[in-house]
Design a protein around this motif. Sequence first.
Motif, PDB file in Angstrom:
ATOM      1  N   VAL A   1       0.840  -1.204   0.000  1.00 37.87           N
ATOM      2  CA  VAL A   1       0.000   0.000   0.000  1.00 37.87           C
ATOM      3  C   VAL A   1       0.874   1.252   0.000  1.00 37.87           C
ATOM      4  CG1 VAL A   1      -1.641   1.343   1.356  1.00 37.87           C
ATOM      5  CG2 VAL A   1      -1.974  -1.118   1.086  1.00 37.87           C
ATOM      6  N   LEU A   2       1.931   1.254   0.806  1.00 39.04           N
ATOM      7  CA  LEU A   2       2.843   2.389   0.860  1.00 39.04           C
ATOM      8  C   LEU A   2       3.477   2.642  -0.502  1.00 39.04           C
ATOM      9  CD1 LEU A   2       4.439   4.521   2.524  1.00 39.04           C
ATOM     10  CD2 LEU A   2       6.156   2.738   2.942  1.00 39.04           C
ATOM     11  N   GLN A   3       3.885   1.578  -1.172  1.00 38.16           N
ATOM     12  CA  GLN A   3       4.521   1.734  -2.480  1.00 38.16           C
ATOM     13  C   GLN A   3       3.550   2.311  -3.514  1.00 38.16           C
ATOM     14  OE1 GLN A   3       5.793  -2.354  -2.870  1.00 38.16           O
ATOM     15  NE2 GLN A   3       7.906  -1.856  -2.337  1.00 38.16           N
TER      16      GLN A   3
ATOM     17  N   ALA B   1       1.507   7.037  -6.502  1.00 39.07           N
ATOM     18  CA  ALA B   1       0.385   7.863  -6.955  1.00 39.07           C
ATOM     19  C   ALA B   1       0.601   9.327  -6.599  1.00 39.07           C
ATOM     20  CB  ALA B   1      -0.912   7.356  -6.330  1.00 39.07           C
ATOM     21  N   MET B   2       1.113   9.604  -5.408  1.00 38.46           N
ATOM     22  CA  MET B   2       1.347  10.984  -5.005  1.00 38.46           C
ATOM     23  C   MET B   2       2.482  11.613  -5.812  1.00 38.46           C
ATOM     24  SD  MET B   2      -1.044  11.481  -3.002  1.00 38.46           S
ATOM     25  CE  MET B   2      -0.619  13.200  -2.845  1.00 38.46           C
ATOM     26  N   MET B   3       3.476  10.802  -6.171  1.00 41.16           N
ATOM     27  CA  MET B   3       4.537  11.309  -7.038  1.00 41.16           C
ATOM     28  C   MET B   3       3.967  11.700  -8.392  1.00 41.16           C
ATOM     29  SD  MET B   3       7.759  11.976  -7.380  1.00 41.16           S
ATOM     30  CE  MET B   3       8.913  12.307  -8.715  1.00 41.16           C
ATOM     31  N   ALA B   4       3.025  10.906  -8.893  1.00 40.65           N
ATOM     32  CA  ALA B   4       2.371  11.239 -10.160  1.00 40.65           C
ATOM     33  C   ALA B   4       1.615  12.560 -10.058  1.00 40.65           C
ATOM     34  CB  ALA B   4       1.422  10.113 -10.568  1.00 40.65           C
ATOM     35  N   VAL B   5       1.000  12.822  -8.902  1.00 45.41           N
ATOM     36  CA  VAL B   5       0.294  14.094  -8.698  1.00 45.41           C
ATOM     37  C   VAL B   5       1.278  15.260  -8.751  1.00 45.41           C
ATOM     38  CG1 VAL B   5      -0.981  15.462  -7.011  1.00 45.41           C
ATOM     39  CG2 VAL B   5      -1.596  13.071  -7.381  1.00 45.41           C
TER      40      VAL B   5
ATOM     41  N   TYR C   1      13.714  20.859  -6.196  1.00 47.07           N
ATOM     42  CA  TYR C   1      14.319  19.998  -5.182  1.00 47.07           C
ATOM     43  C   TYR C   1      13.281  19.027  -4.627  1.00 47.07           C
ATOM     44  CZ  TYR C   1      16.312  18.381  -0.801  1.00 47.07           C
ATOM     45  OH  TYR C   1      16.751  17.586   0.222  1.00 47.07           O
ATOM     46  N   GLY C   2      12.028  19.497  -4.512  1.00 43.74           N
ATOM     47  CA  GLY C   2      10.963  18.612  -4.057  1.00 43.74           C
ATOM     48  C   GLY C   2      10.780  17.422  -4.981  1.00 43.74           C
ATOM     49  N   LEU C   3      10.751  17.662  -6.294  1.00 43.60           N
ATOM     50  CA  LEU C   3      10.604  16.560  -7.250  1.00 43.60           C
ATOM     51  C   LEU C   3      11.775  15.582  -7.144  1.00 43.60           C
ATOM     52  CD1 LEU C   3       9.311  18.506 -10.388  1.00 43.60           C
ATOM     53  CD2 LEU C   3       7.990  16.977  -8.900  1.00 43.60           C
ATOM     54  N   PHE C   4      12.980  16.116  -6.976  1.00 42.80           N
ATOM     55  CA  PHE C   4      14.150  15.250  -6.810  1.00 42.80           C
ATOM     56  C   PHE C   4      14.024  14.412  -5.535  1.00 42.80           C
ATOM     57  CE2 PHE C   4      18.195  14.807  -4.514  1.00 42.80           C
ATOM     58  CZ  PHE C   4      18.857  13.922  -5.359  1.00 42.80           C
ATOM     59  N   THR C   5      13.601  15.040  -4.458  1.00 45.63           N
ATOM     60  CA  THR C   5      13.469  14.330  -3.180  1.00 45.63           C
ATOM     61  C   THR C   5      12.423  13.229  -3.262  1.00 45.63           C
ATOM     62  OG1 THR C   5      14.155  16.270  -1.917  1.00 45.63           O
ATOM     63  CG2 THR C   5      12.864  14.612  -0.747  1.00 45.63           C
ATOM     64  N   TYR C   6      11.297  13.516  -3.889  1.00 44.74           N
ATOM     65  CA  TYR C   6      10.247  12.509  -4.005  1.00 44.74           C
ATOM     66  C   TYR C   6      10.721  11.321  -4.837  1.00 44.74           C
ATOM     67  CZ  TYR C   6       7.543  16.561  -2.511  1.00 44.74           C
ATOM     68  OH  TYR C   6       7.096  17.667  -1.844  1.00 44.74           O
TER      69      TYR C   6
END
Length: 359
Positions: free
Chosen positions: A34-36, A41-45, A79-84
């Motif tokens: 579920v975590l994965q 999904a949140m990264m896609a958002v 930087y947020g996109l890189f971190t995610y």
Amino acid sequence: MSGMYEVNQIAAASIGADPVTTDLIATAFGLLHVLQVYTSAMMAVAVWDWLICLKVEWDVIWKRRWTPVKCLYLWTRYYGLFTYALNLWLFNANFTTQQCKTLHYLIAATCMWVTLGSEAILAMRTYAFLGRKKGVGIVLSTMLVGETAFLLYVAIAGVNQTILPVVTHGPCTASDKPGQHVVSGFWLAPVAFDLFCTFLTLWKVTTLQARGSRLVKIFVSEGLFYFILVAAVNVLNAIFMFQSNANIQNINCFLALILTQVLCCRLVLNLRAQGQNVGVHTSEAVAVSAGLSTKGGNGPVFAHPSRRQDETVGTVSIPLERFNKPDTWDEPTYPRDGVKVHVAVERDVDVESGRSRST
């Protein structure tokens, strides 16, 4: 997804443990899956929001001069996109227990800077809205430094490696240290800071004579929307940290981080777009940029040309610039919404940093 429960049960049963242990192992595998999926999904958002905002971002960020808010925006967004992406890799790749013993510190240590970038943007918005007063700047800066120190402490001393049962290789995740609940503060500290900034903003609105300005309404309403959503998710995350099952403690972390990043970037883009599109052509934004106020329904009252914005009582403090009166007012003016709009002055409004420049 519907068949994952059975798959996890079969995998756990193949170990040959007792029924209670088998159920615990199957539950751990299920929550990890579920975590994965949740984080993916949140990264896609986050990527979707970045893509649909690229045009506006190019117009109001990249094509504008460099300011502290521009730097903070680019940091928070990219930087947020890189971190995610980095954390998504940690949550989905296979690591040994020994490798994860070091890598799990990256989760909180990298994510905290995205949160602080968003907090710094909110602090600058509040500082500009309150007239760039030195005392406000000192208080907000001190609170940001304190929050940074606390988040660093949590990232170093508060997180704990989540060890998967039975398997020797698997994803690298982290949770709260057993019985300490220190990581709850990782989510509650931003709530406290956001609450303070929201309180200052609302207090300032009550003192403004131009509180009916469209730009002020956008500033306040979007700030409230940001605070309510982000605070609700962060409080939810803090509550989840009290769960006894370590595999479920961090399940909403990406929701909070990405929601904070997306909404904060939208605050900057929306306000800059309004400043650019409305500020040049309407009396409301001219009042904002020039230091004007409306009294008794008699139309705009011009501030004295030599008076600084932060010395004007009862006016909007965005973008905190002196009003430079032209040498002549002979250029044509056209009525708009009951007031005259001077079309010969074009102002590049940088709302968040409290500056403007004439072209």
